[in-house]
Structure formats: C-alpha cells, structure tokens
Scaffold this motif. Structure first.
Motif, PDB file in Angstrom:
ATOM      1  N   VAL A  21       2.986   2.817  19.974  1.00  0.00           N
ATOM      2  CA  VAL A  21       2.243   1.976  19.035  1.00  0.00           C
ATOM      3  C   VAL A  21       1.370   2.844  18.141  1.00  0.00           C
ATOM      4  O   VAL A  21       1.316   2.653  16.916  1.00  0.00           O
ATOM      5  CB  VAL A  21       1.369   0.937  19.780  1.00  0.00           C
ATOM      6  CG1 VAL A  21       0.462   0.188  18.800  1.00  0.00           C
ATOM      7  CG2 VAL A  21       2.243  -0.051  20.537  1.00  0.00           C
ATOM      8  N   LEU A  22       0.701   3.826  18.745  1.00  0.00           N
ATOM      9  CA  LEU A  22      -0.181   4.722  17.985  1.00  0.00           C
ATOM     10  C   LEU A  22       0.618   5.523  16.960  1.00  0.00           C
ATOM     11  O   LEU A  22       0.220   5.630  15.790  1.00  0.00           O
ATOM     12  CB  LEU A  22      -0.899   5.668  18.952  1.00  0.00           C
ATOM     13  CG  LEU A  22      -2.005   6.553  18.361  1.00  0.00           C
ATOM     14  CD1 LEU A  22      -3.162   5.705  17.861  1.00  0.00           C
ATOM     15  CD2 LEU A  22      -2.495   7.551  19.417  1.00  0.00           C
ATOM     16  N   ARG A  23       1.758   6.052  17.385  1.00  0.00           N
ATOM     17  CA  ARG A  23       2.596   6.854  16.484  1.00  0.00           C
ATOM     18  C   ARG A  23       3.137   6.009  15.328  1.00  0.00           C
ATOM     19  O   ARG A  23       3.068   6.414  14.166  1.00  0.00           O
ATOM     20  CB  ARG A  23       3.752   7.471  17.273  1.00  0.00           C
ATOM     21  CG  ARG A  23       4.643   8.386  16.447  1.00  0.00           C
ATOM     22  CD  ARG A  23       5.696   9.061  17.303  1.00  0.00           C
ATOM     23  NE  ARG A  23       6.612   8.099  17.923  1.00  0.00           N
ATOM     24  CZ  ARG A  23       6.606   7.783  19.209  1.00  0.00           C
ATOM     25  NH1 ARG A  23       5.717   8.345  20.029  1.00  0.00           N
ATOM     26  NH2 ARG A  23       7.484   6.925  19.699  1.00  0.00           N
ATOM     27  N   ASN A  24       3.647   4.832  15.648  1.00  0.00           N
ATOM     28  CA  ASN A  24       4.196   3.952  14.615  1.00  0.00           C
ATOM     29  C   ASN A  24       3.110   3.466  13.650  1.00  0.00           C
ATOM     30  O   ASN A  24       3.348   3.321  12.456  1.00  0.00           O
ATOM     31  CB  ASN A  24       4.892   2.748  15.255  1.00  0.00           C
ATOM     32  CG  ASN A  24       6.191   3.114  15.934  1.00  0.00           C
ATOM     33  OD1 ASN A  24       6.752   4.180  15.692  1.00  0.00           O
ATOM     34  ND2 ASN A  24       6.680   2.252  16.804  1.00  0.00           N
ATOM     35  N   THR A  25       1.921   3.218  14.209  1.00  0.00           N
ATOM     36  CA  THR A  25       0.808   2.762  13.370  1.00  0.00           C
ATOM     37  C   THR A  25       0.449   3.813  12.329  1.00  0.00           C
ATOM     38  O   THR A  25       0.340   3.505  11.130  1.00  0.00           O
ATOM     39  CB  THR A  25      -0.438   2.453  14.226  1.00  0.00           C
ATOM     40  OG1 THR A  25      -0.148   1.363  15.102  1.00  0.00           O
ATOM     41  CG2 THR A  25      -1.624   2.084  13.340  1.00  0.00           C
ATOM     42  N   TYR A  26       0.284   5.059  12.752  1.00  0.00           N
ATOM     43  CA  TYR A  26      -0.132   6.092  11.811  1.00  0.00           C
ATOM     44  C   TYR A  26       0.983   6.476  10.848  1.00  0.00           C
ATOM     45  O   TYR A  26       0.716   6.884   9.708  1.00  0.00           O
ATOM     46  CB  TYR A  26      -0.667   7.307  12.564  1.00  0.00           C
ATOM     47  CG  TYR A  26      -2.106   7.097  12.964  1.00  0.00           C
ATOM     48  CD1 TYR A  26      -3.131   7.255  12.028  1.00  0.00           C
ATOM     49  CD2 TYR A  26      -2.451   6.679  14.237  1.00  0.00           C
ATOM     50  CE1 TYR A  26      -4.452   7.026  12.369  1.00  0.00           C
ATOM     51  CE2 TYR A  26      -3.767   6.439  14.587  1.00  0.00           C
ATOM     52  CZ  TYR A  26      -4.763   6.617  13.651  1.00  0.00           C
ATOM     53  OH  TYR A  26      -6.076   6.369  13.976  1.00  0.00           O
ATOM     54  N   MET A  27       2.230   6.315  11.273  1.00  0.00           N
ATOM     55  CA  MET A  27       3.345   6.567  10.368  1.00  0.00           C
ATOM     56  C   MET A  27       3.369   5.515   9.251  1.00  0.00           C
ATOM     57  O   MET A  27       3.458   5.841   8.064  1.00  0.00           O
ATOM     58  CB  MET A  27       4.674   6.534  11.136  1.00  0.00           C
ATOM     59  CG  MET A  27       5.886   6.942  10.296  1.00  0.00           C
ATOM     60  SD  MET A  27       7.405   6.889  11.262  1.00  0.00           S
ATOM     61  CE  MET A  27       7.018   8.095  12.546  1.00  0.00           C
ATOM     62  N   LEU A  28       3.260   4.230   9.645  1.00  0.00           N
ATOM     63  CA  LEU A  28       3.262   3.148   8.667  1.00  0.00           C
ATOM     64  C   LEU A  28       2.002   3.195   7.803  1.00  0.00           C
ATOM     65  O   LEU A  28       2.054   2.960   6.590  1.00  0.00           O
ATOM     66  CB  LEU A  28       3.373   1.791   9.372  1.00  0.00           C
ATOM     67  CG  LEU A  28       3.443   0.543   8.478  1.00  0.00           C
ATOM     68  CD1 LEU A  28       4.626   0.637   7.510  1.00  0.00           C
ATOM     69  CD2 LEU A  28       3.555  -0.721   9.336  1.00  0.00           C
ATOM     70  N   LEU A  29       0.877   3.530   8.419  1.00  0.00           N
ATOM     71  CA  LEU A  29      -0.388   3.621   7.679  1.00  0.00           C
ATOM     72  C   LEU A  29      -0.301   4.701   6.603  1.00  0.00           C
ATOM     73  O   LEU A  29      -0.738   4.487   5.460  1.00  0.00           O
ATOM     74  CB  LEU A  29      -1.538   3.930   8.643  1.00  0.00           C
ATOM     75  CG  LEU A  29      -2.938   4.050   8.023  1.00  0.00           C
ATOM     76  CD1 LEU A  29      -3.367   2.727   7.393  1.00  0.00           C
ATOM     77  CD2 LEU A  29      -3.946   4.479   9.093  1.00  0.00           C
ATOM     78  N   SER A  30       0.255   5.842   6.944  1.00  0.00           N
ATOM     79  CA  SER A  30       0.393   6.935   5.979  1.00  0.00           C
ATOM     80  C   SER A  30       1.257   6.509   4.801  1.00  0.00           C
ATOM     81  O   SER A  30       0.927   6.780   3.638  1.00  0.00           O
ATOM     82  CB  SER A  30       1.017   8.165   6.655  1.00  0.00           C
ATOM     83  OG  SER A  30       0.201   8.633   7.705  1.00  0.00           O
ATOM     84  N   MET A  31       2.358   5.820   5.091  1.00  0.00           N
ATOM     85  CA  MET A  31       3.263   5.388   4.026  1.00  0.00           C
ATOM     86  C   MET A  31       2.621   4.343   3.130  1.00  0.00           C
ATOM     87  O   MET A  31       2.775   4.370   1.903  1.00  0.00           O
ATOM     88  CB  MET A  31       4.570   4.867   4.622  1.00  0.00           C
ATOM     89  CG  MET A  31       5.436   5.949   5.259  1.00  0.00           C
ATOM     90  SD  MET A  31       7.085   5.365   5.744  1.00  0.00           S
ATOM     91  CE  MET A  31       6.669   4.270   7.119  1.00  0.00           C
ATOM     92  N   THR A  32       1.872   3.412   3.724  1.00  0.00           N
ATOM     93  CA  THR A  32       1.240   2.367   2.914  1.00  0.00           C
ATOM     94  C   THR A  32       0.109   2.941   2.063  1.00  0.00           C
ATOM     95  O   THR A  32      -0.100   2.500   0.926  1.00  0.00           O
ATOM     96  CB  THR A  32       0.700   1.222   3.788  1.00  0.00           C
ATOM     97  OG1 THR A  32      -0.128   1.755   4.840  1.00  0.00           O
ATOM     98  CG2 THR A  32       1.830   0.426   4.412  1.00  0.00           C
ATOM     99  N   LEU A  33      -0.608   3.924   2.588  1.00  0.00           N
ATOM    100  CA  LEU A  33      -1.675   4.561   1.797  1.00  0.00           C
ATOM    101  C   LEU A  33      -1.084   5.321   0.605  1.00  0.00           C
ATOM    102  O   LEU A  33      -1.627   5.275  -0.508  1.00  0.00           O
ATOM    103  CB  LEU A  33      -2.494   5.501   2.672  1.00  0.00           C
ATOM    104  CG  LEU A  33      -3.432   4.826   3.688  1.00  0.00           C
ATOM    105  CD1 LEU A  33      -4.040   5.863   4.622  1.00  0.00           C
ATOM    106  CD2 LEU A  33      -4.539   4.034   2.986  1.00  0.00           C
ATOM    107  N   LEU A  34       0.033   6.000   0.824  1.00  0.00           N
ATOM    108  CA  LEU A  34       0.701   6.700  -0.272  1.00  0.00           C
ATOM    109  C   LEU A  34       1.234   5.715  -1.306  1.00  0.00           C
ATOM    110  O   LEU A  34       1.142   5.949  -2.519  1.00  0.00           O
ATOM    111  CB  LEU A  34       1.853   7.563   0.276  1.00  0.00           C
ATOM    112  CG  LEU A  34       1.449   8.825   1.036  1.00  0.00           C
ATOM    113  CD1 LEU A  34       2.672   9.474   1.665  1.00  0.00           C
ATOM    114  CD2 LEU A  34       0.743   9.810   0.108  1.00  0.00           C
TER     115      LEU A  34
END
Length: 223
Positions: A21-34
């Motif tokens: 969950v932590l890994r997927n969250t930060y992956m999706l978060l990084s993409m949405t911020l970009l």
C-alpha cells in the motif's frame, strides 16, 4: 502452538500488505503531482482566468466528495484521481502567474516549492522510519480544520490581511501534521486503500504549497 504459528504467519503477510500500500501510494502520488505540475504549466501558458480556476477547483472538490468514494476499489479510481489532480493543478495557474509577475516572483515560488518538498519528505521519512502511531492527532486535526474553514469563510466578508496570514500559518501547521497522520495510517495498517491514501496525501501537499506560497509572498513583499 498452532494458534501461535498462525499469528506468526499473519504478521509477515500484514507487513507485506502494508508495504505494498505504501509503495503504490507513493508511486501514484508522484505521478499525480507531476501531472498537476504539467497542467499548471499549461494553465499558466494559456493565461487561465481566475473564474475558470475557481470552477476547476470546485469540480475537483466535487470529484473528491461524490465520485472518488464510489471508485476507490476499482481501476476507475486511478483515472478519477488523475482528473482530480489535473483540475487542481490547472486551477493553480492564475495564482502562480500572479506571484511570478512580482519583482521577486520566481524566488517566491521556488521557496514555496522547496519548503513544501522539505516538509513533505522530512515528515514522511520520519513517519515511515519510526513507525510511530499518530492517530491521536485525529481529534485535534478535525477541530483545527473546522476552525480554519470557519475563519476562511469569515475572512471572505472581513478581508483582513493579518487574518489571511494567520489562516495560512494555521493551514501550514495543520497540513504538516496531516502528512504525519496520513502516512502513519498507511504504515500502521489503518489505511489499506492506496488510491484513497494518495488523494489524502495529495490534498495535504497541495494545501501546504498553496499556503506556504501565500506566507512567502507576504514576507517577501515586506522586504
């Protein structure tokens, strides 16, 4: 003995699920911020008016309240998360253009971005490495958010500059604590849906940046 073996087996599985969950969250978060950064740049280049910005922000709020809760457990949740992030990013265009038009505008925006990055990475790293449970902050954060919302509504009518700065300072503090709170929930298994976790952290970071920008802009205007 069998019961002990089941508990011992469950703990590694639980840890793996939390890490996923932590890994997927930060992956999706990084993409949405970009993606937000890209839509903000497009909005700035187009010279998006303030009215359109407000409509986009309201649409993003509508997605958070009415659309995303119905799609958190499906692939459409990812699509709507990008739509939501894109709208908020584009909505920042007029505000960024306003500050960049100031004499020291690029410095103001850079300081706000840098401060947001330092706070976000620092607090996230602390929550992940220490694994402390910050759920006790829940009640305080709820009351704090209500106070801030009431103050913002009141300031629409009074339009007191000092009150605006106080509100931004309060929001910066609250969002910093929210980053700790939301990251802690993921690390300690309180949040198991990475799309919902991404939306929560995105809003923390977005509001942190917006209000840091206001504070830095105000302090720079006194120079």
């Amino acid at each position: 003995m069998a019961q002990y073996d089941q508990i011992a087996t469950a703990r590694p599985e639980s840890a793996l699920a939390t890490n996923k969950v932590l890994r997927n969250t930060y992956m999706l978060l990084s993409m949405t911020l970009l993606f937000s950064a890209a839509t903000a740049l497009i909005s700035m280049a187009m010279g998006l008016p303030q009215g359109a910005s407000m409509i986009m922000s309201l649409a993003a709020i509508g997605i958070v309240w009415f659309v995303l809760p119905r799609t958190y457990n499906s692939s459409m949740g990812i699509v709507w998360t990008f739509v939501f992030a894109g709208l908020l990013g584009a909505g920042l265009g007029p505000m960024l253009n306003h500050y960049l038009a100031m004499a020291n505008g690029p410095s103001i925006v850079a300081q706000a971005l840098g401060g947001t990055a330092i706070v976000t990475f620092g607090l996230s790293f602390y929550a992940v490495t220490t694994k402390k449970d910050f759920s006790f902050l829940g009640g305080f954060l709820m009351v704090g958010m209500i106070v801030m919302v009431v103050a913002m509504i009141a300031n629409i009518f009074f339009a007191i500059p000092a009150m605006s700065i106080a509100i931004s300072g309060g929001v910066v503090l609250l969002m910093s604590l929210m980053i700790l709170f939301d990251t802690s929930r993921i690390v300690n298994g309180g949040e198991t849906n990475y799309i919902r976790a991404t939306v929560s952290l995105y809003l923390d970071i977005y509001n942190l940046f917006v209000h840091l920008l206001v504070l830095v802009g105000f302090l720079s205007s006194d120079d």
